[in-house]
Design a protein around this motif. Sequence first.
Motif, PDB file in Angstrom:
ATOM      1  N   GLU A 188      39.508  42.548  45.382  1.00  0.00           N
ATOM      2  CA  GLU A 188      38.544  41.985  46.328  1.00  0.00           C
ATOM      3  C   GLU A 188      38.945  40.578  46.761  1.00  0.00           C
ATOM      4  O   GLU A 188      39.685  39.871  46.072  1.00  0.00           O
ATOM      5  CB  GLU A 188      37.153  41.941  45.679  1.00  0.00           C
ATOM      6  N   GLN A 189      38.421  40.186  47.902  1.00  0.00           N
ATOM      7  CA  GLN A 189      38.623  38.833  48.408  1.00  0.00           C
ATOM      8  C   GLN A 189      37.729  37.863  47.631  1.00  0.00           C
ATOM      9  O   GLN A 189      36.619  38.197  47.248  1.00  0.00           O
ATOM     10  CB  GLN A 189      38.275  38.766  49.896  1.00  0.00           C
ATOM     11  N   THR A 190      38.228  36.650  47.424  1.00  0.00           N
ATOM     12  CA  THR A 190      37.441  35.626  46.737  1.00  0.00           C
ATOM     13  C   THR A 190      37.969  34.243  47.098  1.00  0.00           C
ATOM     14  O   THR A 190      39.123  34.104  47.506  1.00  0.00           O
ATOM     15  CB  THR A 190      37.498  35.805  45.205  1.00  0.00           C
ATOM     16  N   THR A 191      37.106  33.253  46.953  1.00  0.00           N
ATOM     17  CA  THR A 191      37.538  31.862  47.109  1.00  0.00           C
ATOM     18  C   THR A 191      37.532  31.145  45.772  1.00  0.00           C
ATOM     19  O   THR A 191      37.791  29.939  45.704  1.00  0.00           O
ATOM     20  CB  THR A 191      36.613  31.110  48.087  1.00  0.00           C
ATOM     21  N   GLU A 192      37.249  31.890  44.696  1.00  0.00           N
ATOM     22  CA  GLU A 192      37.243  31.298  43.354  1.00  0.00           C
ATOM     23  C   GLU A 192      38.668  31.214  42.832  1.00  0.00           C
ATOM     24  O   GLU A 192      39.177  32.146  42.203  1.00  0.00           O
ATOM     25  CB  GLU A 192      36.366  32.121  42.410  1.00  0.00           C
ATOM     26  N   ASN A 193      39.324  30.110  43.129  1.00  0.00           N
ATOM     27  CA  ASN A 193      40.692  29.879  42.675  1.00  0.00           C
ATOM     28  C   ASN A 193      41.003  28.396  42.800  1.00  0.00           C
ATOM     29  O   ASN A 193      40.285  27.645  43.469  1.00  0.00           O
ATOM     30  CB  ASN A 193      41.693  30.720  43.476  1.00  0.00           C
ATOM     31  N   LYS A 202      41.014  38.746  43.289  1.00  0.00           N
ATOM     32  CA  LYS A 202      39.986  39.132  42.323  1.00  0.00           C
ATOM     33  C   LYS A 202      40.104  40.631  42.053  1.00  0.00           C
ATOM     34  O   LYS A 202      40.125  41.438  42.987  1.00  0.00           O
ATOM     35  CB  LYS A 202      38.592  38.817  42.865  1.00  0.00           C
ATOM     36  N   VAL A 203      40.171  40.990  40.782  1.00  0.00           N
ATOM     37  CA  VAL A 203      40.213  42.400  40.397  1.00  0.00           C
ATOM     38  C   VAL A 203      38.879  42.746  39.740  1.00  0.00           C
ATOM     39  O   VAL A 203      38.522  42.165  38.710  1.00  0.00           O
ATOM     40  CB  VAL A 203      41.369  42.690  39.427  1.00  0.00           C
ATOM     41  N   HIS A 204      38.156  43.669  40.350  1.00  0.00           N
ATOM     42  CA  HIS A 204      36.846  44.057  39.830  1.00  0.00           C
ATOM     43  C   HIS A 204      36.950  45.380  39.090  1.00  0.00           C
ATOM     44  O   HIS A 204      37.356  46.397  39.657  1.00  0.00           O
ATOM     45  CB  HIS A 204      35.840  44.194  40.978  1.00  0.00           C
ATOM     46  N   ILE A 205      36.635  45.353  37.804  1.00  0.00           N
ATOM     47  CA  ILE A 205      36.583  46.566  36.991  1.00  0.00           C
ATOM     48  C   ILE A 205      35.174  47.125  37.107  1.00  0.00           C
ATOM     49  O   ILE A 205      34.201  46.472  36.730  1.00  0.00           O
ATOM     50  CB  ILE A 205      36.911  46.273  35.516  1.00  0.00           C
ATOM     51  N   LYS A 206      35.065  48.329  37.616  1.00  0.00           N
ATOM     52  CA  LYS A 206      33.740  48.883  37.894  1.00  0.00           C
ATOM     53  C   LYS A 206      32.894  49.016  36.630  1.00  0.00           C
ATOM     54  O   LYS A 206      31.732  48.604  36.595  1.00  0.00           O
ATOM     55  CB  LYS A 206      33.888  50.245  38.573  1.00  0.00           C
ATOM     56  N   LYS A 207      33.460  49.620  35.615  1.00  0.00           N
ATOM     57  CA  LYS A 207      32.795  49.739  34.322  1.00  0.00           C
ATOM     58  C   LYS A 207      33.893  49.844  33.270  1.00  0.00           C
ATOM     59  O   LYS A 207      34.561  50.875  33.166  1.00  0.00           O
ATOM     60  CB  LYS A 207      31.877  50.964  34.267  1.00  0.00           C
ATOM     61  N   CYS A 208      34.068  48.786  32.510  1.00  0.00           N
ATOM     62  CA  CYS A 208      35.203  48.705  31.602  1.00  0.00           C
ATOM     63  C   CYS A 208      35.136  49.802  30.538  1.00  0.00           C
ATOM     64  O   CYS A 208      34.187  49.869  29.750  1.00  0.00           O
ATOM     65  CB  CYS A 208      35.242  47.329  30.935  1.00  0.00           C
ATOM     66  N   SER A 250      30.783  45.726  33.626  1.00  0.00           N
ATOM     67  CA  SER A 250      31.814  45.462  34.620  1.00  0.00           C
ATOM     68  C   SER A 250      32.578  44.204  34.200  1.00  0.00           C
ATOM     69  O   SER A 250      32.216  43.545  33.223  1.00  0.00           O
ATOM     70  CB  SER A 250      31.200  45.272  36.008  1.00  0.00           C
ATOM     71  N   CYS A 251      33.641  43.896  34.916  1.00  0.00           N
ATOM     72  CA  CYS A 251      34.425  42.715  34.578  1.00  0.00           C
ATOM     73  C   CYS A 251      35.227  42.288  35.793  1.00  0.00           C
ATOM     74  O   CYS A 251      35.589  43.120  36.639  1.00  0.00           O
ATOM     75  CB  CYS A 251      35.359  43.021  33.403  1.00  0.00           C
ATOM     76  N   ASP A 252      35.498  40.985  35.896  1.00  0.00           N
ATOM     77  CA  ASP A 252      36.266  40.458  37.016  1.00  0.00           C
ATOM     78  C   ASP A 252      37.407  39.585  36.523  1.00  0.00           C
ATOM     79  O   ASP A 252      37.216  38.716  35.665  1.00  0.00           O
ATOM     80  CB  ASP A 252      35.362  39.630  37.953  1.00  0.00           C
ATOM     81  N   PHE A 253      38.595  39.841  37.057  1.00  0.00           N
ATOM     82  CA  PHE A 253      39.773  39.024  36.797  1.00  0.00           C
ATOM     83  C   PHE A 253      40.000  38.144  38.020  1.00  0.00           C
ATOM     84  O   PHE A 253      40.100  38.658  39.133  1.00  0.00           O
ATOM     85  CB  PHE A 253      41.016  39.901  36.585  1.00  0.00           C
ATOM     86  N   TYR A 254      40.134  36.827  37.812  1.00  0.00           N
ATOM     87  CA  TYR A 254      40.393  35.892  38.908  1.00  0.00           C
ATOM     88  C   TYR A 254      41.766  35.262  38.703  1.00  0.00           C
ATOM     89  O   TYR A 254      41.937  34.354  37.891  1.00  0.00           O
ATOM     90  CB  TYR A 254      39.320  34.801  38.950  1.00  0.00           C
ATOM     91  N   PHE A 255      42.749  35.761  39.430  1.00  0.00           N
ATOM     92  CA  PHE A 255      44.084  35.179  39.354  1.00  0.00           C
ATOM     93  C   PHE A 255      44.115  33.894  40.171  1.00  0.00           C
ATOM     94  O   PHE A 255      43.592  33.830  41.290  1.00  0.00           O
ATOM     95  CB  PHE A 255      45.136  36.165  39.874  1.00  0.00           C
ATOM     96  N   GLY A 256      44.726  32.850  39.584  1.00  0.00           N
ATOM     97  CA  GLY A 256      44.787  31.563  40.254  1.00  0.00           C
ATOM     98  C   GLY A 256      43.631  30.642  39.925  1.00  0.00           C
ATOM     99  O   GLY A 256      43.534  29.552  40.483  1.00  0.00           O
ATOM    100  N   LEU A 257      42.757  31.061  39.000  1.00  0.00           N
ATOM    101  CA  LEU A 257      41.611  30.242  38.600  1.00  0.00           C
ATOM    102  C   LEU A 257      41.787  29.823  37.141  1.00  0.00           C
ATOM    103  O   LEU A 257      41.829  30.665  36.240  1.00  0.00           O
ATOM    104  CB  LEU A 257      40.308  31.018  38.768  1.00  0.00           C
TER     105      LEU A 257
END
Length: 300
Positions: A188-193, A202-208, A250-257
């Motif tokens: 997904e698109q994000t500005t969190e970085n 941003k990588v969104h895991i729907k249900k880990c 769920s879970c979110d990975f933010y690369f660059g943050l």
Amino acid sequence: MFSTFSSSPAMSVASSVRRSVDRRSARRARARWCGVGRAPRVKSSISSSANGGESSSSSFEPYSFFNLATAEFPSTWREPRTKVKYTDSALDLAIMAWFMRKIGMAINAPPPGKVSYEEFIALCFLQMKGRDAVGMGDVTSGVIRSLVPPGGNAAFKVLFPLNKFSCELNASITKIVFAWMVGPMEVEQTTENDLGMEMASKVHIKKCRWLQESGCTAMCVNMCKCATQEVFTNDFGLPLTIKPNFEDKSCDFYFGLTPPPIENDEALLFGCNAACATAASPGVADTPCHKLRPYQGPPV
């Protein structure tokens, strides 16, 4: 935790992922030009109960390497107690066996009698036994580092400096390489970085799947979140922040943050899950999981 299959997959998969992204972009462009809508990614089925009174629907989504694995999402999958069902591919099982062997060697545990996700979770609980929060994470960090060939860290830093391309490419790679462990993901698109720009990092895991099957807060925080953040941020020089949601799994990975110091991370405030085999005082307000390190408050 497994997105660093080694820096060599990050290098070897990178070019193929990029070509795949380019081909998908071209197909979408042709579809828009011809007025054709995007093809659906999931298949749905509706089944009736034996008494003929009610019906339930499920969505089936292919995922992981070459879309060979399948996840079945019940209509109520977003509810915390509803489980997503998985059918592992032969390739995913082979990777699972390899990873389980690495963990077994690290903790001096005999190899399991069979390769299955249930056995993988059992091995992860064995990894926790007799270790504190730091020790649990150290085993995982060591396993990840063992996957990196000599000189891999330096090569990774050269190939993937902190920029938009590096963050987006690692997000795309994670969606494929990490899927056997956690299930379907979306980029997904994000500005969190740290760059302060919008990008698909941003990588969104729907249900880990790992959290769903283990139910363990400490396993998630100590053995996945902390260990993976540490290796990416400190060893590879590419900041990564992981934000699990213990309510809906769920879970979110933010690369660059860049992540906060772990002692200041609010993930340390979550309590035990009643579904965890090692839970203590689950559901008690303001009682963090007993296997987490102490929370020292927000960063100053």
